[in-house]
Design a protein around this motif. Structure first.
Motif, PDB file in Angstrom:
ATOM      1  N   LEU A 105       0.807  -1.219   0.000  1.00 53.61           N
ATOM      2  CA  LEU A 105       0.000   0.000   0.000  1.00 53.61           C
ATOM      3  C   LEU A 105       0.843   1.273   0.000  1.00 53.61           C
ATOM      4  O   LEU A 105       0.361   2.347  -0.351  1.00 53.61           O
ATOM      5  N   ALA A 106       2.099   1.158   0.448  1.00 57.23           N
ATOM      6  CA  ALA A 106       2.976   2.343   0.476  1.00 57.23           C
ATOM      7  C   ALA A 106       4.353   1.925  -0.017  1.00 57.23           C
ATOM      8  O   ALA A 106       5.312   1.848   0.755  1.00 57.23           O
ATOM      9  N   PRO A 107       4.460   1.608  -1.342  1.00 57.39           N
ATOM     10  CA  PRO A 107       5.694   1.006  -1.862  1.00 57.39           C
ATOM     11  C   PRO A 107       6.935   1.894  -1.732  1.00 57.39           C
ATOM     12  O   PRO A 107       8.051   1.381  -1.723  1.00 57.39           O
ATOM     13  N   SER A 108       6.737   3.206  -1.586  1.00 56.71           N
ATOM     14  CA  SER A 108       7.939   4.056  -1.499  1.00 56.71           C
ATOM     15  C   SER A 108       8.496   4.093  -0.071  1.00 56.71           C
ATOM     16  O   SER A 108       9.563   4.651   0.175  1.00 56.71           O
ATOM     17  N   ARG A 109       7.777   3.521   0.870  1.00 57.48           N
ATOM     18  CA  ARG A 109       8.243   3.533   2.273  1.00 57.48           C
ATOM     19  C   ARG A 109       8.781   2.143   2.647  1.00 57.48           C
ATOM     20  O   ARG A 109       8.716   1.203   1.866  1.00 57.48           O
ATOM     21  N   GLY A 110       9.320   2.055   3.869  1.00 50.87           N
ATOM     22  CA  GLY A 110       9.823   0.762   4.337  1.00 50.87           C
ATOM     23  C   GLY A 110      11.220   0.463   3.832  1.00 50.87           C
ATOM     24  O   GLY A 110      11.652  -0.688   3.798  1.00 50.87           O
ATOM     25  N   VAL A 111      11.910   1.543   3.420  1.00 51.07           N
ATOM     26  CA  VAL A 111      13.294   1.385   2.961  1.00 51.07           C
ATOM     27  C   VAL A 111      14.184   2.180   3.926  1.00 51.07           C
ATOM     28  O   VAL A 111      13.678   3.028   4.670  1.00 51.07           O
ATOM     29  N   PRO A 112      15.509   1.929   3.916  1.00 48.03           N
ATOM     30  CA  PRO A 112      16.367   2.644   4.854  1.00 48.03           C
ATOM     31  C   PRO A 112      16.148   4.160   4.779  1.00 48.03           C
ATOM     32  O   PRO A 112      16.067   4.735   3.690  1.00 48.03           O
ATOM     33  N   GLY A 113      15.982   4.769   5.938  1.00 43.39           N
ATOM     34  CA  GLY A 113      15.762   6.218   6.014  1.00 43.39           C
ATOM     35  C   GLY A 113      14.307   6.619   5.818  1.00 43.39           C
ATOM     36  O   GLY A 113      13.943   7.768   6.042  1.00 43.39           O
ATOM     37  N   LYS A 114      13.495   5.705   5.360  1.00 43.35           N
ATOM     38  CA  LYS A 114      12.072   6.007   5.135  1.00 43.35           C
ATOM     39  C   LYS A 114      11.200   4.890   5.697  1.00 43.35           C
ATOM     40  O   LYS A 114      10.633   4.081   4.935  1.00 43.35           O
TER      41      LYS A 114
END
Ligand code: G4P
Length: 293
Positions: A105-114
């Motif tokens: 649902l939020a593909p741009s999140r869940g990465v390092p720093g985000k």
């Protein structure tokens, strides 16, 4: 008699949910799988302000699995911003898919720093605290219907790129529709003092006679079920020995027995509302021009 119950802390809770929202990426709305519509609050759509939503159909261990599948399809057909998942929050292994769906649902999140920031919300008793504890792997939120966010909420790092607000946002149950209020009361979501057991049991017995007759027959050792709900509730009371002086059925005890059996799951896996029936009621409300609550 109308069911009316609005624990006082809920106005405050709504304000706090609104304040938290700018720092949230995905809203996890916990619903009771036995009544996914009645256990929702339409105000959440406004509170989310366009954020995607994962609808958790919790307590699926108590719900009719076939109807739960129908609900998931119905929710997901509403919008690409909505996904739905059936779980039992008391079984941590059920929660593996939750993180995956939040990410989708939020593909741009869940990465390092985000990190992907999640807020769990829902009406009382749907299992928000149980879900948060299961996700965090330890006891954080108080289980039970307690005032909502009583301290400044903290975030728990779930160590997979996900951050979880540690206290659930409590929404008020929507009691404007009294049929939905009866379903909520039957599920155990309404405070004891606010409900008339006999009225709720009468509603329940009629619903079960129509939709789950064999479960009633099995549980209470009944043959052909009487047509009238009052007579049926009496037959249940008699079978379970809920008798007052003179051998008359104690209707209050019969009502309490039936509701306890439903809420504990001893009656079987039962869902109190079906997506097609709810859609029909909503369409009629819209057609009549009545204001939705
Ligand atoms: P809330 O924060 O939304 O108010 O709900 P909470 O987690 O307090 O859960 C309400 C009740 O529902 C609790 O039972 C909890 O154990 C139960 N529950 C939560 N998730 C599930 C589930 O997936 N399946 C089933 N069958 N029950 C669930 P309680 O009797 O009020 O408390 P407790 O005695 O279990 O602690």
């Amino acid at each position: 008699m109308t069911i009316n119950w609005f624990p006082g802390h809920m106005h405050k809770s709504r304000k706090q949910i609104a304040e938290l929202m700018p720092r949230v990426d995905v809203v996890v709305e916990v619903l009771d799988a036995r009544l996914p519509d009645a256990s929702s609050n339409p105000l959440l759509t406004e509170l989310r302000r366009g954020r995607p939503c994962l609808k958790i159909l919790n307590k699926c261990d108590l719900a009719d699995p076939r109807v739960t599948d129908d609900w998931i399809k119905a929710f997901e057909a509403r919008s690409r911003q909505i996904r739905a998942l059936a779980v039992s929050a008391v079984r941590p292994r059920d929660l593996m898919r939750l993180s995956r769906l939040c990410r989708s649902l939020a593909p741009s999140r869940g990465v390092p720093g985000k990190p992907l920031r999640i807020l769990v919300v829902g009406i009382p008793n749907v299992g928000k605290s149980t879900l948060i504890n299961s996700l965090a792997g330890r006891r954080i939120a108080k289980v039970g219907d307690k005032p909502a966010i009583t301290k400044a909420p903290q975030q728990v790092d779930l160590r997979n790129g996900l951050l979880l607000v540690d206290t659930p946002g409590v929404l008020a149950p929507n009691l404007a529709d009294q049929q939905a209020a009866l379903r909520l009361a039957a599920s155990g979501a309404i405070g004891d003092n606010a409900m008339d057991y006999q009225l709720v049991a009468q509603f329940l017995v009629e619903f079960l006679r129509q939709h789950y007759p064999s479960l009633l027959q099995e549980r209470f050792g009944l043959g052909e079920l009487p047509e009238e709900s009052e007579v049926l509730l009496e037959a249940i009371g008699r079978q379970r020995g809920c008798l007052a002086a003179g051998g008359v059925v104690d209707r209050q005890r019969a009502a309490e027995t039936l509701l306890r059996d439903l809420q504990s799951g001893r009656l079987g896996r039962i869902t109190l509302e079906f997506p097609e029936a709810v859609a029909k009621v909503s369409a009629n409300v819209a057609k009549s021009g009545a204001k939705q609550p």
